[in-house]
Scaffold this active site. Structure first.
Site, PDB file in Angstrom:
ATOM      1  N   SER A 180       0.808  -1.175  -0.030  1.00 53.96           N
ATOM      2  CA  SER A 180      -0.031   0.073   0.191  1.00 53.96           C
ATOM      3  C   SER A 180       0.735   1.042  -0.065  1.00 53.96           C
ATOM      4  CB  SER A 180      -0.915   0.202   1.189  1.00 53.96           C
ATOM      5  OG  SER A 180      -1.773  -0.982   1.137  1.00 53.96           O
TER       6      SER A 180
HETATM    7  N1  SAM Z   1      -1.232  -4.635   4.111  1.00 56.38           N
HETATM    8  C1  SAM Z   1      -0.698  -4.925   2.801  1.00 56.38           C
HETATM    9  C2  SAM Z   1       0.820  -4.294   2.954  1.00 56.38           C
HETATM   10  O1  SAM Z   1       1.305  -3.708   3.746  1.00 56.38           O
HETATM   11  O2  SAM Z   1       1.403  -4.581   1.911  1.00 56.38           O
HETATM   12  C3  SAM Z   1      -1.496  -4.288   1.624  1.00 56.38           C
HETATM   13  C4  SAM Z   1      -1.506  -5.463   0.680  1.00 56.38           C
HETATM   14  S1  SAM Z   1      -2.790  -5.231  -0.815  1.00 56.38           S
HETATM   15  C5  SAM Z   1      -3.194  -3.575  -0.894  1.00 56.38           C
HETATM   16  C6  SAM Z   1      -4.268  -6.090  -0.086  1.00 56.38           C
HETATM   17  C7  SAM Z   1      -3.919  -7.684   0.232  1.00 56.38           C
HETATM   18  O3  SAM Z   1      -5.230  -8.014   0.658  1.00 56.38           O
HETATM   19  C8  SAM Z   1      -3.574  -8.387  -0.871  1.00 56.38           C
HETATM   20  O4  SAM Z   1      -2.279  -9.030  -0.624  1.00 56.38           O
HETATM   21  C9  SAM Z   1      -4.550  -9.259  -1.409  1.00 56.38           C
HETATM   22  O5  SAM Z   1      -4.072 -10.610  -1.572  1.00 56.38           O
HETATM   23  C10 SAM Z   1      -5.133  -9.491   0.219  1.00 56.38           C
HETATM   24  N2  SAM Z   1      -6.612  -9.905   0.206  1.00 56.38           N
HETATM   25  C11 SAM Z   1      -7.629  -9.699  -0.750  1.00 56.38           C
HETATM   26  N3  SAM Z   1      -8.792 -10.389  -0.160  1.00 56.38           N
HETATM   27  C12 SAM Z   1      -8.357 -10.991   0.789  1.00 56.38           C
HETATM   28  C13 SAM Z   1      -9.093 -11.929   1.774  1.00 56.38           C
HETATM   29  N4  SAM Z   1     -10.418 -12.071   1.598  1.00 56.38           N
HETATM   30  N5  SAM Z   1      -8.634 -12.429   2.674  1.00 56.38           N
HETATM   31  C14 SAM Z   1      -7.233 -12.045   3.119  1.00 56.38           C
HETATM   32  N6  SAM Z   1      -6.501 -11.204   2.155  1.00 56.38           N
HETATM   33  C15 SAM Z   1      -7.003 -10.624   1.337  1.00 56.38           C
END
Ligand code: SAM
Length: 216
Positions: free
Chosen positions: A64
Site C-alpha cells: 500500500s
Molecule cells: N497490508 C498490505 C501491505 O502492507 O503490503 C497491503 C496489501 S494489498 C493492498 C491487499 C492484500 O489483501 C493483498 O495481498 C490481497 O491478496 C489481500 N486480500 C484480498 N482479499 C483477501 C481476503 N479475502 N482475505 C485475506 N487477504 C485478502
C-alpha cells in the site's frame, strides 16, 4: 540490504510528504520513519520505495501507499497491547507499522505465495506477528474478539463477520465501495450491538476477494 544515510534521508522526505497530506499522529510518523521500506523492494527498484505510491509485489497485489498505511493506522488509534486483526497481509509493511505501535498482530492473507513469503520475511526482519492463510472476508473467528480490525483491500460491503468479531468499543477500519474507488470507514462497536459509523475520503485499493468480498 543496508539501511544507509541516503535511505534515511529519503524516509525523512517521505515523512514530510505524508505530514503535508495531513497525517498528525507522531507515533505513526515515527513508525514510518523507522521502517526501511526499501527492504520490500528488489535492488533495482529501491528508488521507488520512498515515493508515496503503492507498488506491485506479485500475484497482482500491491504494497500500500505510505500515506494510506499512515491514514489507516492513525484511524485505528492503537494502544500498546491491542489485539489487532489485519485482513490482507500482502508485503507485511502495514503489519510492521502496527507492531511498531505496540499491537499484538493477527494477519491473514488470501494468496498462498504472499503468505508463504511474508511469514518468513517479517521474522527475518525481527518482527513477529501471527500469520494465517485464508479468506479474511470472514475474519478469523478462532482468535476473536479483537480490539481493532483493519482491512487493506477494497470491500463491496462491510462483512458482518468482522463486526461480530470486534470487542465492545473496538473499531473496524475498512475501505468500502466499487471496483474503482472506496470510501474509508471507521465503525465502532458500542454497547447493545450499536454501531457508530464515520466516513472519510476516497481511496483506491485492490479488491477484497472471498465469500464476503468480490467474487472472482
Ligand atoms: N497490508 C498490505 C501491505 O502492507 O503490503 C497491503 C496489501 S494489498 C493492498 C491487499 C492484500 O489483501 C493483498 O495481498 C490481497 O491478496 C489481500 N486480500 C484480498 N482479499 C483477501 C481476503 N479475502 N482475505 C485475506 N487477504 C485478502
Amino acid at each position: 540490504m543496508e539501511d544507509s544515510y541516503r535511505h534515511k534521508g529519503m524516509r525523512r522526505q517521505l515523512l514530510k510528504i505524508i505530514r503535508e497530506k495531513g497525517i498528525k499522529d507522531e507515533r505513526v510518523l515515527a513508525a514510518i520513519g523507522k521502517i526501511p521500506r526499501h527492504f520490500f523492494f528488489e535492488n533495482a527498484l529501491v528508488e521507488h520505495a520512498y515515493q508515496d505510491k503503492a507498488f506491485p509485489i506479485g500475484e497482482g497485489q500491491t504494497i500500500s501507499q505510505p500515506y494510506t498505511v499512515a491514514f489507516q493506522s492513525e484511524l485505528l488509534q492503537i494502544k500498546p497491547g491491542d489485539k489487532v486483526l489485519e485482513i490482507g497481509t500482502g508485503s507485511g509493511y502495514q503489519a510492521i507499522v502496527l507492531l511498531e505501535l505496540g499491537a499484538d498482530v493477527y494477519t491473514i492473507e488470501y494468496q498462498k505465495k504472499l503468505y508463504e513469503y511474508t511469514r518468513f520475511f517479517l521474522p527475518d526482519m525481527g518482527y513477529n506477528a501471527h500469520f494465517f492463510q485464508g479468506d479474511g472476508s470472514l475474519g478469523l473467528p478462532k482468535h476473536a474478539p479483537y480490539d481493532k480490525i483493519i482491512v487493506t483491500a477494497g470491500a463491496p460491503t462491510v462483512p458482518d463477520a468482522l463486526i461480530d468479531q470486534l470487542k465492545v468499543n473496538g473499531c473496524l477500519v475498512i475501505p468500502v465501495g466499487n471496483a474503482k474507488t472506496q470510501q474509508m470507514l471507521r465503525l465502532t462497536r458500542l454497547e447493545g450491538n450499536k454501531l457508530r459509523k464515520e466516513v472519510f475520503h476516497d481511496f483506491k485499493f485492490v479488491p477484497l476477494l472471498g465469500a464476503d468480498g468480490w467474487k472472482q
